[in-house]
Design a protein around this motif. Structure first.
Motif, PDB file in Angstrom:
ATOM      1  N   THR A   1      98.539 -32.990  -2.708  1.00 52.80           N
ATOM      2  CA  THR A   1      98.834 -33.064  -4.190  1.00 52.80           C
ATOM      3  C   THR A   1      97.780 -32.158  -4.986  1.00 52.80           C
ATOM      4  O   THR A   1      98.255 -31.686  -6.230  1.00 52.80           O
ATOM      5  CB  THR A   1      98.761 -34.568  -4.834  1.00 52.80           C
ATOM      6  N   ARG A   2      96.682 -31.529  -4.485  1.00 52.39           N
ATOM      7  CA  ARG A   2      95.825 -30.912  -5.348  1.00 52.39           C
ATOM      8  C   ARG A   2      96.218 -29.423  -5.310  1.00 52.39           C
ATOM      9  O   ARG A   2      96.528 -28.804  -4.233  1.00 52.39           O
ATOM     10  CB  ARG A   2      94.252 -31.091  -5.073  1.00 52.39           C
ATOM     11  N   LYS A   3      96.231 -28.798  -6.551  1.00 52.78           N
ATOM     12  CA  LYS A   3      96.379 -27.474  -6.303  1.00 52.78           C
ATOM     13  C   LYS A   3      95.461 -26.086  -6.257  1.00 52.78           C
ATOM     14  O   LYS A   3      95.828 -25.017  -6.304  1.00 52.78           O
ATOM     15  CB  LYS A   3      97.235 -26.736  -7.822  1.00 52.78           C
ATOM     16  N   LEU A   4      94.225 -26.955  -6.424  1.00 48.77           N
ATOM     17  CA  LEU A   4      93.013 -26.018  -6.058  1.00 48.77           C
ATOM     18  C   LEU A   4      92.042 -26.377  -5.280  1.00 48.77           C
ATOM     19  O   LEU A   4      91.631 -27.790  -5.283  1.00 48.77           O
ATOM     20  CB  LEU A   4      92.432 -25.862  -7.810  1.00 48.77           C
ATOM     21  N   ALA A   5      91.478 -25.676  -4.385  1.00 50.19           N
ATOM     22  CA  ALA A   5      90.450 -26.020  -3.573  1.00 50.19           C
ATOM     23  C   ALA A   5      89.209 -25.153  -3.701  1.00 50.19           C
ATOM     24  O   ALA A   5      89.490 -23.933  -3.674  1.00 50.19           O
ATOM     25  CB  ALA A   5      91.233 -25.974  -2.244  1.00 50.19           C
ATOM     26  N   ILE A   6      88.206 -26.019  -3.488  1.00 49.84           N
ATOM     27  CA  ILE A   6      86.797 -25.175  -3.540  1.00 49.84           C
ATOM     28  C   ILE A   6      86.217 -25.668  -2.163  1.00 49.84           C
ATOM     29  O   ILE A   6      86.298 -26.449  -1.651  1.00 49.84           O
ATOM     30  CB  ILE A   6      85.908 -25.873  -4.783  1.00 49.84           C
ATOM     31  N   THR A   7      85.692 -24.211  -1.544  1.00 48.59           N
ATOM     32  CA  THR A   7      85.094 -24.340  -0.308  1.00 48.59           C
ATOM     33  C   THR A   7      83.715 -23.663  -0.453  1.00 48.59           C
ATOM     34  O   THR A   7      83.290 -22.968  -1.502  1.00 48.59           O
ATOM     35  CB  THR A   7      85.750 -23.806   0.864  1.00 48.59           C
ATOM     36  N   GLY A   8      82.786 -23.823   0.447  1.00 48.12           N
ATOM     37  CA  GLY A   8      81.308 -23.158   0.390  1.00 48.12           C
ATOM     38  C   GLY A   8      81.799 -22.114   1.389  1.00 48.12           C
ATOM     39  O   GLY A   8      82.834 -21.647   1.786  1.00 48.12           O
ATOM     40  N   VAL A   9      80.801 -21.349   1.823  1.00 46.89           N
ATOM     41  CA  VAL A   9      80.770 -20.204   2.584  1.00 46.89           C
ATOM     42  C   VAL A   9      79.622 -20.361   3.687  1.00 46.89           C
ATOM     43  O   VAL A   9      78.459 -20.551   3.211  1.00 46.89           O
ATOM     44  CB  VAL A   9      80.785 -18.858   1.939  1.00 46.89           C
ATOM     45  N   ASN A  10      79.859 -20.345   4.897  1.00 44.56           N
ATOM     46  CA  ASN A  10      78.675 -19.914   5.830  1.00 44.56           C
ATOM     47  C   ASN A  10      78.258 -18.575   5.966  1.00 44.56           C
ATOM     48  O   ASN A  10      77.022 -18.407   6.177  1.00 44.56           O
ATOM     49  CB  ASN A  10      78.982 -20.643   7.286  1.00 44.56           C
ATOM     50  N   PHE A  11      79.227 -17.703   6.133  1.00 41.05           N
ATOM     51  CA  PHE A  11      78.668 -16.358   6.200  1.00 41.05           C
ATOM     52  C   PHE A  11      79.824 -15.314   5.565  1.00 41.05           C
ATOM     53  O   PHE A  11      81.028 -15.723   5.569  1.00 41.05           O
ATOM     54  CB  PHE A  11      78.810 -15.669   7.734  1.00 41.05           C
ATOM     55  N   ALA A  12      79.159 -14.429   5.124  1.00 41.60           N
ATOM     56  CA  ALA A  12      80.164 -13.331   4.200  1.00 41.60           C
ATOM     57  C   ALA A  12      79.766 -12.237   4.711  1.00 41.60           C
ATOM     58  O   ALA A  12      78.592 -11.619   4.851  1.00 41.60           O
ATOM     59  CB  ALA A  12      79.607 -13.499   2.877  1.00 41.60           C
ATOM     60  N   VAL A  13      80.811 -11.483   5.312  1.00 36.77           N
ATOM     61  CA  VAL A  13      80.745 -10.123   5.946  1.00 36.77           C
ATOM     62  C   VAL A  13      80.745  -8.854   5.117  1.00 36.77           C
ATOM     63  O   VAL A  13      81.844  -8.664   4.690  1.00 36.77           O
ATOM     64  CB  VAL A  13      81.703 -10.176   7.199  1.00 36.77           C
ATOM     65  N   ALA A  14      79.522  -8.227   4.814  1.00 33.31           N
ATOM     66  CA  ALA A  14      79.777  -7.151   3.873  1.00 33.31           C
ATOM     67  C   ALA A  14      80.678  -6.074   4.423  1.00 33.31           C
ATOM     68  O   ALA A  14      81.482  -5.455   3.633  1.00 33.31           O
ATOM     69  CB  ALA A  14      78.240  -6.225   3.932  1.00 33.31           C
ATOM     70  N   GLU A  15      80.805  -5.624   5.497  1.00 30.55           N
ATOM     71  CA  GLU A  15      81.794  -4.707   6.077  1.00 30.55           C
ATOM     72  C   GLU A  15      83.340  -5.128   5.639  1.00 30.55           C
ATOM     73  O   GLU A  15      83.876  -4.048   5.421  1.00 30.55           O
ATOM     74  CB  GLU A  15      81.385  -4.870   7.724  1.00 30.55           C
ATOM     75  N   THR A  16      83.618  -6.285   5.866  1.00 27.39           N
ATOM     76  CA  THR A  16      85.116  -6.678   5.859  1.00 27.39           C
ATOM     77  C   THR A  16      85.563  -7.354   4.789  1.00 27.39           C
ATOM     78  O   THR A  16      86.432  -7.577   4.347  1.00 27.39           O
ATOM     79  CB  THR A  16      85.464  -7.322   7.082  1.00 27.39           C
ATOM     80  N   GLY A  17      84.389  -7.775   3.936  1.00 23.79           N
ATOM     81  CA  GLY A  17      84.602  -8.742   2.442  1.00 23.79           C
ATOM     82  C   GLY A  17      85.314  -9.885   2.909  1.00 23.79           C
ATOM     83  O   GLY A  17      85.764 -10.870   2.130  1.00 23.79           O
ATOM     84  N   GLU A  18      85.016 -10.593   4.310  1.00 22.90           N
ATOM     85  CA  GLU A  18      85.927 -11.734   4.732  1.00 22.90           C
ATOM     86  C   GLU A  18      84.553 -12.745   4.455  1.00 22.90           C
ATOM     87  O   GLU A  18      83.428 -12.379   4.697  1.00 22.90           O
ATOM     88  CB  GLU A  18      86.478 -11.718   6.144  1.00 22.90           C
ATOM     89  N   MET A  19      84.766 -13.985   4.561  1.00 24.95           N
ATOM     90  CA  MET A  19      84.100 -14.913   4.604  1.00 24.95           C
ATOM     91  C   MET A  19      84.236 -16.087   5.656  1.00 24.95           C
ATOM     92  O   MET A  19      85.401 -16.357   5.822  1.00 24.95           O
ATOM     93  CB  MET A  19      83.559 -15.716   3.130  1.00 24.95           C
ATOM     94  N   VAL A  20      83.357 -16.761   6.128  1.00 29.17           N
ATOM     95  CA  VAL A  20      83.585 -17.615   7.254  1.00 29.17           C
ATOM     96  C   VAL A  20      82.994 -18.947   6.840  1.00 29.17           C
ATOM     97  O   VAL A  20      82.069 -19.151   6.273  1.00 29.17           O
ATOM     98  CB  VAL A  20      83.007 -17.231   8.656  1.00 29.17           C
ATOM     99  N   VAL A  21      83.976 -19.937   7.233  1.00 31.09           N
ATOM    100  CA  VAL A  21      83.561 -21.459   6.794  1.00 31.09           C
ATOM    101  C   VAL A  21      83.731 -22.295   7.973  1.00 31.09           C
ATOM    102  O   VAL A  21      84.725 -22.122   8.522  1.00 31.09           O
ATOM    103  CB  VAL A  21      84.580 -21.947   5.768  1.00 31.09           C
ATOM    104  N   CYS A  22      82.580 -22.975   8.301  1.00 32.64           N
ATOM    105  CA  CYS A  22      82.526 -23.868   9.419  1.00 32.64           C
ATOM    106  C   CYS A  22      82.829 -25.212   9.117  1.00 32.64           C
ATOM    107  O   CYS A  22      81.936 -25.665   8.408  1.00 32.64           O
ATOM    108  CB  CYS A  22      81.424 -23.598  10.126  1.00 32.64           C
ATOM    109  N   THR A  23      83.690 -25.861   9.756  1.00 33.71           N
ATOM    110  CA  THR A  23      83.746 -27.270   9.834  1.00 33.71           C
ATOM    111  C   THR A  23      84.372 -28.082  10.980  1.00 33.71           C
ATOM    112  O   THR A  23      84.706 -27.403  11.788  1.00 33.71           O
ATOM    113  CB  THR A  23      84.735 -28.037   8.637  1.00 33.71           C
TER     114      THR A  23
END
Lengths: 211, 477
Positions: B194-216
């Motif tokens: 039911t929630r329209k917005l989600a906040i997450t943290g970030v474990n790693f952010a890759v400078a080369e690709t602009g992607e971020m990795v979240v581990c759970t």
């Protein structure tokens, strides 16, 4: 950089709270130490002789199930036998489309909340930690492998690598929108360190090694 | 005045069996970490590689941040910069306002704890649901997490059963982890849907690709982000790594160090928003650039938040996470906190025995115990410790550097314990808590030496001390 580009950039920065951006970057630049070389990441060859055995052992150890099968017909038999009560089954694997059951629409991710079993394919699995890799190009909705009650993954034995280093070699610079390593069913041990499978996502994960 | 670590630890220590249980639970996790680490012959080389990658990151951070920003923008992600926690909270809130959202789901992010985002949003009428089971438990109990990986490690299942009975309507007296987890699953699934917005943290952010990795392990970050129309990922600027292939190194170390698992159940790589979705990244400084400028302390920014130093720390295990009164507790928290607020956190570097176990288990080889020691010196020199502590340390330094004074002090001490034990054996002496003072020796080593050895030949310098093989059964592991 042309003057035009630069002013566009300045405009963009101010729209994104440029003041802080410049301040942070300036402070970081001022305070960062002298450049230290980036090390070469070795490939670290793994000691185990059989990646298939290692993968099975590790994945079972973290709550997953593994079947070595010769073909898709075997997969169908096993899934039908293991999930007799499933009302909604969605397979993204062409060869297993006959197992689909119930609503097969993917438009709204929320509509997938009653999927009992999702079957997806993985182009890459890692022996050292029992993880399989998949990407949004292979899954019509990113949430599918997380929202389903049970997850089955098809991996060709040839696509099994030993370590995470090899895995990233294979992923290379693939331009996915979303990619994920999945290792076992969703789990938690937040209540007194008692392991419970099925935290928010799948309660079980079955991997079929084909070939 | 706020209570310091010692006072808060005192409170935790009132229930001795509970302290033992807390201690043993964390030590068990430390042992699982050992088992996982010893299973990897190249473990030390991996740590060294990770450490050197992080050194490179810190030495080139400004460029990596710009590279990351550019790649993320190219991926269709909106990038924001926040100088401090206050600005971070305002940015997040402005995104909510833009979308008319007043309720959201959030997966684990120690950064948002550091910035006190939940409190800020609640004050602005926004409902935040923490979706990590442990975080949801402490949230229902109106407490902060006590451990960065295991937020409710200090809670007993019976207490969680009671909490769920009150808030989720589970039957009174049911304390079965399986049952309670399933109740939370149903309760939180409704929120995800039911929630329209989600906040997450970030474990790693890759400078080369602009992607971020979240581990759970639970899959809560993914359930939130893939179902929401808007995904906001909040990260400290030190979370950057240069290239995608470096994830291979860090993902091998992270879960093994944290819980002894070979990898977390989910390692999700968020690169582009899904069709129709909006994705934001908030890059937060909040003192990190300042810490980067302190040569003795900048290595603390290498941290990947595995929590291994918590689990091994004899002080953390016996004082509990809340005694650190900081979002990140434990040894790493004690070296990060003084940078955030030196006055408020001046007590934390003293909450350690300096045994060095934290540095030994750290997957990125942060010299945690050295930094704890260095912070003590900075804090005393700059006048951030109590005048009593500073005076007693000065007196100690004077005594130890003056043989005559040392002799008198020793005599006085032995006399006191023997003839007037009440002087030290009382509630005013913290060293007496949970301890019996030792039998006073009859004489000092110096006196004994003068009586028995004085004038006799010195022991031969080259003689090896006799080494006795310890009994096999006593060796741990």
């Amino acid at each position: 950089m042309s003057a035009n580009n630069k002013s566009m950039n300045d405009l963009n920065s101010s729209l994104r709270g440029g003041g802080s951006r410049e301040r942070i970057l300036t402070a970081v630049k001022k305070n960062q130490p002298e450049l230290m070389t980036l090390p070469v990441v070795k490939n670290f060859p793994q000691g185990f002789s059989s990646p298939v055995e290692k993968f099975s052992e590790v994945l079972k150890g973290i709550g997953g199930s593994v079947y070595e099968v010769a073909n898709y017909t075997e997969v169908l038999h096993i899934l039908t036998a293991n999930f007799p009560g499933a009302n909604r089954i969605m397979s993204t694997v062409q060869e297993l489309s006959s197992i689909n059951k119930g609503d097969t629409g993917y438009e709204d991710p929320h509509s997938l909340e009653d999927v009992d079993l999702a079957v997806i394919s993985s182009p890459l699995a890692v022996a050292e930690n029992g993880a399989v890799w998949t990407m949004d190009s292979l899954v019509p909705q990113r949430v599918l492998p997380f929202i389903c009650q049970h997850l089955a993954v098809i991996v060709n034995k040839e696509n099994l690598v030993s370590s995470m280093h090899e895995a990233y070699d294979k992923i290379g610079n693939a331009d996915y929108g979303f990619g994920v390593f999945i290792a076992g069913p969703s789990k938690t041990a937040d209540i007194e360190q008692s392991l419970v499978l099925g935290a928010h996502g799948p309660k079980s994960m079955t991997v079929f090694l084909i070939g | 005045m706020k209570k310091d670590h010692a006072a808060l630890a005192d409170k935790f220590n009132q229930d001795e069996p509970r302290v033992d249980w807390h201690d043993e639970t964390l030590w068990w996790i430390r042992q699982k970490r050992d088992k996982a680490a010893f299973g990897i012959p190249e473990w030390e080389e991996l740590r060294e590689t990770a450490s050197r990658i992080k050194f490179n990151v810190l030495s080139n951070l400004s460029q990596y941040l710009e590279q990351f920003e550019k790649a993320a923008l190219d991926n269709g992600v909106q990038v924001h910069w926040a100088a401090d926690g206050e600005e971070h909270n305002r940015i997040v809130h402005s995104i909510l306002q833009k979308h008319g959202v007043d309720r959201l789901v959030k997966s684990k992010s120690m950064l948002t704890e550091e910035c006190h985002l939940n409190e800020y949003l609640q004050e602005h009428g926004v409902e935040v649901i923490d979706t990590d089971l442990g975080e949801r438990i402490v949230q229902l109990a109106k407490e902060p997490p006590s451990h960065i990986v295991l937020p409710c490690i200090h809670w007993k299942k019976e207490e969680i059963g009671e909490l769920f009975h009150q808030h989720l309507g589970t039957p009174k007296g049911n304390a079965d982890p399986q049952y309670l987890t399933n109740a939370a699953r149903l309760h939180l699934r409704e929120k995800f849907l039911t929630r329209k917005l989600a906040i997450t943290g970030v474990n790693f952010a890759v400078a080369e690709t602009g992607e971020m990795v979240v581990c759970t392990n639970e899959g809560n970050a993914d359930m939130g982000a893939h179902l929401a129309d808007v995904h906001i990922a909040c990260m400290g600027i030190e979370k950057i790594i240069p290239q995608r292939k470096h994830l291979g190194v860090f993902l091998r170390l992270l879960a093994r160090s944290a819980t002894g698992q070979p990898i977390t159940t989910y390692s999700s790589h968020f690169k582009k928003p899904r069709k129709g979705q909006e994705m934001h990244i908030v890059l937060v400084d909040n003192g990190r650039s300042r810490q980067l400028g302190r040569p003795e302390f900048r290595n603390s920014l290498k941290c990947i938040r595995c929590g291994a130093c918590f689990n091994t720390c004899p002080v953390y295990r016996r004082s509990g996470g809340h005694s650190y009164h900081n979002a990140v507790a434990g040894p790493i928290g004690a070296i990060l906190a003084p940078n955030l607020d030196m006055k408020k956190n001046a007590d934390l570097p003293f909450a350690s025995t300096l045994c060095g176990s934290c540095s030994n288990v750290c997957p990125v080889k942060i010299d945690i115990h050295d930094q704890l020691y260095k912070w003590r010196q900075v804090l005393v020199k700059d006048g951030y410790v109590s005048s009593a502590k500073a005076a007693s340390m000065k007196a100690m330094a004077a005594t130890l550097s003056n043989p005559a004074l040392f002799k008198i002090a020793g005599k006085l001490g032995r006399w006191t314990i023997k003839h007037a034990p009440f002087v030290v054996n009382n509630g005013l002496n913290p060293w007496f808590k949970n301890r019996e003072m030792p039998e006073p020796p009859k004489e000092s080593f110096r006196e004994w030496y003068q009586k028995n050895r004085s004038g006799t030949p010195q022991p031969s310098a080259g003689r090896e001390p006799q080494y006795k093989e310890p009994s096999k059964s006593k060796i741990p592991h």
